[in-house]
Design a protein around this motif. Structure first.
Motif, mmCIF file in Angstrom:
data_model
loop_
_atom_site.group_PDB
_atom_site.id
_atom_site.type_symbol
_atom_site.label_atom_id
_atom_site.label_comp_id
_atom_site.label_asym_id
_atom_site.label_seq_id
_atom_site.Cartn_x
_atom_site.Cartn_y
_atom_site.Cartn_z
ATOM 1 N N GLN A 94 1.038 -0.935 -0.411
ATOM 2 C CA GLN A 94 0.175 -0.067 0.303
ATOM 3 C C GLN A 94 0.592 1.043 0.156
ATOM 4 O O GLN A 94 -0.029 2.114 -0.398
ATOM 5 N N LYS A 97 2.114 1.978 -2.979
ATOM 6 C CA LYS A 97 1.640 2.538 -4.459
ATOM 7 C C LYS A 97 1.203 4.012 -3.913
ATOM 8 O O LYS A 97 1.424 4.625 -4.932
ATOM 9 N N VAL A 103 -3.120 5.735 -8.283
ATOM 10 C CA VAL A 103 -3.407 4.350 -8.294
ATOM 11 C C VAL A 103 -4.181 3.086 -8.586
ATOM 12 O O VAL A 103 -5.329 3.563 -9.157
ATOM 13 N N ARG A 120 -9.877 -2.027 -3.082
ATOM 14 C CA ARG A 120 -9.023 -3.073 -2.665
ATOM 15 C C ARG A 120 -9.582 -4.239 -2.671
ATOM 16 O O ARG A 120 -10.212 -4.396 -1.487
ATOM 17 N N HIS A 127 -5.873 -3.933 -6.211
ATOM 18 C CA HIS A 127 -6.466 -2.677 -6.558
ATOM 19 C C HIS A 127 -7.337 -2.818 -7.723
ATOM 20 O O HIS A 127 -7.061 -3.489 -8.731
ATOM 21 N N ALA A 154 -2.588 7.229 1.285
ATOM 22 C CA ALA A 154 -1.943 5.618 1.082
ATOM 23 C C ALA A 154 -1.575 5.258 2.914
ATOM 24 O O ALA A 154 -2.028 4.301 3.242
#
Length: 631
Positions: A94, A97, A103, A120, A127, A154
């Motif tokens: 995560q 990303k 993302v 997700r 994702h 994030a």
């Protein structure tokens, strides 16, 4: 081995779980060993191989040091910690990303399309865009998966993944796409539906949620014990820290005392050698004066001789015969006087010399330390002095004696080595102490005064008038502290007439019995009703740091009686009904017991320090014990 992960606040929240203690990196393929701690598979495998290479069949856990048997298959014998592995994957995936603002959908990207992700899947760790999310939820294989919406932050999304982790389905390693749903009680294994049919037929299996609830009770119990242990260790650590600080304070005080004594001894040494120098100079000056006086006389006589010699030469050379004849009488007189040559009259030198001395440090100061207290001598005084029973007061006497107050049976002195009775005095006395370096003062209960005795316990005089005088103690400047039990205070009096100079503790004492004072002028009073020892300044103000509360534990007292101060300013307390003697440092912190019930000195009543620095304890029942606690 361990790989590095982004150092963020989120990772820091979980780093105690996610860091391998061997390599200090983020856990990679985490394996949980028998004691429950987790390490990278590669790290723990290497750790076991190193110990096996040394001929050991066991290895210590790097965290708790528990010695565990090395399995045949090494690290492969241990199960993977699924929770920690997933947490590492969630966070690293995560946050990695999250380094990019957009993302993208992991499914669409495989088709070469960069479509922003909106959600997700926890199980698939993928994702998804909105269409893929919709398809994911409709698929029979993935419709039970846990999916959460992305916020675009994030860190928030990673926290959401962690919060939803508990809801995820974990696939069976033997049957992909089959979640682990059951727990086989017989084989103690988490299995899927296919496993229950093929490998565990007929076994007692239950849903993992139900089985986990049963384990939660044990986990809760262990959690409670762990919390208690942590709190206990916190107390132990704090106590150790307090002890370290107390040790540091003690060391600083000790060094200050050594430096002060060094300066004093150096001053004495300098004064001694200055006297030697002055003495040598004075002796030399005296001798030089005598020699100088002789020299001056020689100079005078030489001048007279030279004058006579000049006259005689002139007489022979120039004078008329008449002058020669007129001077003949003087010549004859001088011939008679000078026929004997003068003696030198030498002043003897008798030179001084310096005899080297040796510096005897045996009588100099020395550092003492506390040893395990032990009773070196003990006696039941009624055996030495028939008719007496109780001990109400003791003090260090003169000529290595011990003076004891036997209450209604008067005072008595005993030799410190053999406890032989020496002198007696009739009366009814509570405490006793030395005063003015040549007398004893005793709290006279019958006459409500202080009775003064000489070294042979012959009565000298009575001073003062007090309400039921109890404990006594001399101050550094030769005054006397007297506990007035009925007045509930301590009097400071002069030792000559008993005049009251100050009243201490008035209104702050309930049942005062004994009193002592340390080298800094802090007064300590035992208060039996409040089960504590209270502190006061010489100005009568109550000082912080009272010691004791009712009970039988450390720092607790039950009817505290006698108190005294030792050479290191430690407070010593007779804990009467607990049959103990406490030693407390100058800051009011408990150090140790100098006497306990097992030592069989029942009802300790009074305490004092003798000439050797040992502790004298007198009991209510007539026992006298000498306790060595300093070397």
């Amino acid at each position: 081995m361990a790989s590095s992960s982004p150092q963020t606040v989120l990772v820091d929240d979980y780093k105690e779980l996610l860091i391998c203690i061997i390599c200090f990196g983020t856990l990679t393929d985490p394996k949980s060993i028998t004691c429950g701690h987790s390490f990278c598979k590669g790290c723990i495998g290497k750790w076991m191989r190193e110990h096996k290479a040394k001929g050991n069949n066991r290895y210590p856990c790097p965290v708790c040091n528990e010695r565990l048997e090395i399995p045949k298959n090494g690290a492969d014998a241990y199960g993977t910690n699924i929770t920690i592995k997933s947490m590492v994957e969630i966070l690293e995936n995560q946050l990695t990303k999250g380094q990019n603002r957009n993302v993208n959908c992991d499914i669409c990207i495989q088709e070469g399309e960069a479509v922003p992700a909106m959600s997700r899947c926890v199980e698939c760790a993928e994702h998804m865009c909105k269409p893929c999310n919709k398809a994911h939820r409709r698929s029979r294989a993935t419709q039970s998966h846990t999916i959460y919406d992305l916020t675009g932050d994030a860190e928030k999304d990673a926290r959401a993944a962690l919060d939803n982790y508990i809801k995820r389905n974990i696939e069976c390693p033997k049957h992909p796409d089959q979640p682990l749903r059951f727990f086989c009680k017989q084989d103690k294994a988490v299995i899927c539906r296919d496993c229950s049919i093929t490998e565990h037929p007929g076994h007692n299996c239950q849903a993992i949620e139900e089985a986990a609830k049963g384990e939660e009770r044990n986990i809760a119990a262990l959690l409670g014990l762990a919390t208690q242990r942590k709190e206990m260790f916190d107390k132990f650590i704090q106590a150790a820290n307090d002890s370290i600080q107390s040790c540091e304070r003690n060391t600083q005080a000790l060094l200050q005392d050594i430096d002060a004594d060094h300066a004093a001894k150096k001053k004495q040494l300098d004064e001694h050698f200055d006297k030697l120098r002055n003495k040598a100079k004075a002796a030399a000056n005296e001798k030089k004066k005598k020699i100088q006086a002789n020299q001056d006389q020689f100079q005078l006589n030489k001048g007279i001789t030279e004058s006579t010699l000049l006259q005689l030469n002139n007489l022979r050379k120039y004078n008329h015969p008449v002058d020669v004849l007129n001077y003949s009488a003087n010549v004859l007189k001088k011939l008679e006087e000078w026929s004997t040559m003068p003696e030198e009259n030498v002043v003897p030198i008798d030179p001084y010399f310096y005899q080297l001395g040796s510096l005897d440090t045996s009588s100099a100061g020395k550092v003492q330390h506390h040893c395990d207290p032990k009773i070196s001598r003990k006696v039941h005084l009624p055996d030495q002095n028939p008719g007496v029973k109780y001990i109400f007061g003791i003090t260090r006497g003169f000529n290595n004696n011990i003076v004891v107050s036997h209450s209604g049976k008067g005072l008595a002195t005993y030799t410190a080595d053999s406890f032989t009775l020496q002198h007696k005095a009739q009366g009814n006395f509570n405490d006793v102490c030395r005063i003015q370096s040549q007398y004893y003062a005793a709290a006279d209960q019958n006459n409500d005064c202080i009775a003064v005795f000489d070294k042979k316990l012959e009565h000298q005089k009575n001073i003062g008038k007090f309400e039921d005088p109890q404990g006594l103690c001399e101050t550094a400047d030769g005054k006397l502290l007297v506990v007035g039990y009925d007045a509930k205070c301590v009097y400071l009096i002069d030792c000559n007439h008993g005049n009251v100079l100050a009243t201490i503790g008035e209104g702050k004492l309930t049942s005062p019995h004994y009193v002592t004072i340390n080298h800094k002028g802090i007064i300590f009073v035992s208060d039996v009703s409040d089960n504590c020892v209270k502190r006061f300044t010489m100005q009568g103000e109550e000082a912080p740091g009272a010691y004791g509360s009712e009970g039988a534990g450390i720092g607790q007292l039950n009817y505290p009686e006698g108190v005294c101060i030792d050479s290191q300013d430690n407070l010593i307390i007779a804990d009467h009904n607990n049959h103990r003697v406490h030693m407390v440092d100058p800051n009011g912190t408990f150090i140790k017991y100098l006497l306990v019930a097992e030592d069989d000195v029942k009802k300790p009543q009074c305490v004092a320090i003798d000439q050797q620095g040992d502790l004298i304890v007198g009991s209510y029942y007539g026992d006298l014990a000498i306790i060595k606690y300093i070397e």
